[in-house]
Design an enzyme around this catalytic site. Sequence first.
Site, mmCIF file in Angstrom:
data_model
loop_
_atom_site.group_PDB
_atom_site.id
_atom_site.type_symbol
_atom_site.label_atom_id
_atom_site.label_comp_id
_atom_site.label_asym_id
_atom_site.label_seq_id
_atom_site.Cartn_x
_atom_site.Cartn_y
_atom_site.Cartn_z
ATOM 1 N N SER A 29 3.044 -2.621 10.320
ATOM 2 C CA SER A 29 4.469 -2.751 10.663
ATOM 3 C C SER A 29 5.089 -4.086 10.248
ATOM 4 C CB SER A 29 4.694 -2.488 12.161
ATOM 5 O OG SER A 29 4.327 -1.156 12.481
ATOM 6 N N ASN A 87 0.873 -1.173 0.000
ATOM 7 C CA ASN A 87 0.000 0.000 0.000
ATOM 8 C C ASN A 87 0.910 1.223 0.000
ATOM 9 O OD1 ASN A 87 -1.767 2.064 0.527
ATOM 10 N ND2 ASN A 87 -2.339 1.369 2.580
ATOM 11 N N TRP A 88 1.016 1.857 -1.157
ATOM 12 C CA TRP A 88 1.945 2.984 -1.277
ATOM 13 C C TRP A 88 1.400 4.277 -0.666
ATOM 14 C CZ3 TRP A 88 5.960 3.861 -5.646
ATOM 15 C CH2 TRP A 88 6.874 2.799 -5.629
ATOM 16 N N LYS A 89 0.132 4.267 -0.249
ATOM 17 C CA LYS A 89 -0.474 5.464 0.362
ATOM 18 C C LYS A 89 -0.200 6.682 -0.536
ATOM 19 C CE LYS A 89 -0.173 3.147 4.743
ATOM 20 N NZ LYS A 89 -0.081 3.205 6.193
ATOM 21 N N GLU A 112 -5.802 -5.120 10.224
ATOM 22 C CA GLU A 112 -4.765 -4.124 10.511
ATOM 23 C C GLU A 112 -5.108 -3.397 11.811
ATOM 24 O OE1 GLU A 112 -2.574 -2.864 6.690
ATOM 25 O OE2 GLU A 112 -4.334 -1.605 6.897
ATOM 26 N N GLY A 135 2.314 1.737 10.938
ATOM 27 C CA GLY A 135 3.361 2.756 10.888
ATOM 28 C C GLY A 135 4.037 3.024 12.216
ATOM 29 N N HIS A 142 -9.562 1.252 4.438
ATOM 30 C CA HIS A 142 -8.320 1.424 5.212
ATOM 31 C C HIS A 142 -8.594 2.354 6.397
ATOM 32 C CE1 HIS A 142 -4.278 2.503 6.376
ATOM 33 N NE2 HIS A 142 -3.893 1.401 5.754
ATOM 34 N N GLY A 168 2.665 -1.331 4.269
ATOM 35 C CA GLY A 168 2.764 0.082 3.943
ATOM 36 C C GLY A 168 4.204 0.501 3.709
ATOM 37 N N GLY A 169 4.831 1.054 4.740
ATOM 38 C CA GLY A 169 6.170 1.634 4.607
ATOM 39 C C GLY A 169 7.193 0.723 3.951
ATOM 40 N N GLU A 186 -6.948 4.667 7.672
ATOM 41 C CA GLU A 186 -6.638 6.086 7.457
ATOM 42 C C GLU A 186 -7.813 6.791 6.780
ATOM 43 O OE1 GLU A 186 -2.811 5.576 5.547
ATOM 44 O OE2 GLU A 186 -1.993 4.875 7.461
#
Length: 249
Positions: free
Chosen positions: A209, A10-12, A164, A170, A93, A230-231, A95
């Site tokens: 994470s 997930n590149w956000k 999640e 994150g 998601h 994600g990251g 966010e």
Amino acid sequence: MALRKLVAGNWKMHGVSADLAEIAAIADASRRYLGVDVALCVPAILIERAARAAPGFAIGGQDVHHAERGAHTGCTSSQMLLDAGARLTIVGHSERRDAQRESDSDVKAKSTAALSCGLAVILCVGERLEVREQGAAVPTVLAQLDGALPERSASGAELAIAYEPVWAIGTGKIPTTAEIAEMHAAIRAKLVERYGDGGAGIRILYGGSVKGSNAAEIFAVDNVDGALVGGASLKASDFIPIVEAAAGV
Ligand code: PGA
């Protein structure tokens, strides 16, 4: 039953033209792991270029509007995602649940619309820290699923659930493997209750994470059928070790 694993990035809100080479590198390296499905969910505006930069590789969106078309300024429909070259989309998601105040019924409308259009869906659920501390994580997540699962029945090729925990996204914090096992078993039972035998084939991803250093331990947990990352999905050097861990179990 061990399901084929899915590792989705997930590149956000990351990614411009200069990053297309990294997407191509991830796609190329992923081809070595034939037993794992790999996808990258990129910003909507990058989907078409990402799909061209990585032919044959699964590119997805990060959200979709529930309507087919209409007066929805700034939004993207399922048909638009497909037309740009996406094969899948994330919905729900945390966010977006937070910042865009998306409710479970919004997420249900989005997942139903995307599946009807032929997009695969990764539907996200997860509890906040205070809910886990109150001991209410499992019922909270099951209630999210009750509210957000698509109306139509769905197969394992079309639908995946991503568990999640909001507090793990994150932050570098992850639940214990026992907590992941408990939640994934509860989600599995809910999917079977809802979709019968088909529910046993729907992949349940863990997200929050995930890194190369913890992926193998997470993938070894019962009912963990992949990861939403994600990251650590932004660079091939961070992401491919996670794909490799998925291939190893
Ligand atoms: P993270 O994000 O891997 O950076 O924790 C996961 C996600 O938000 O899907």
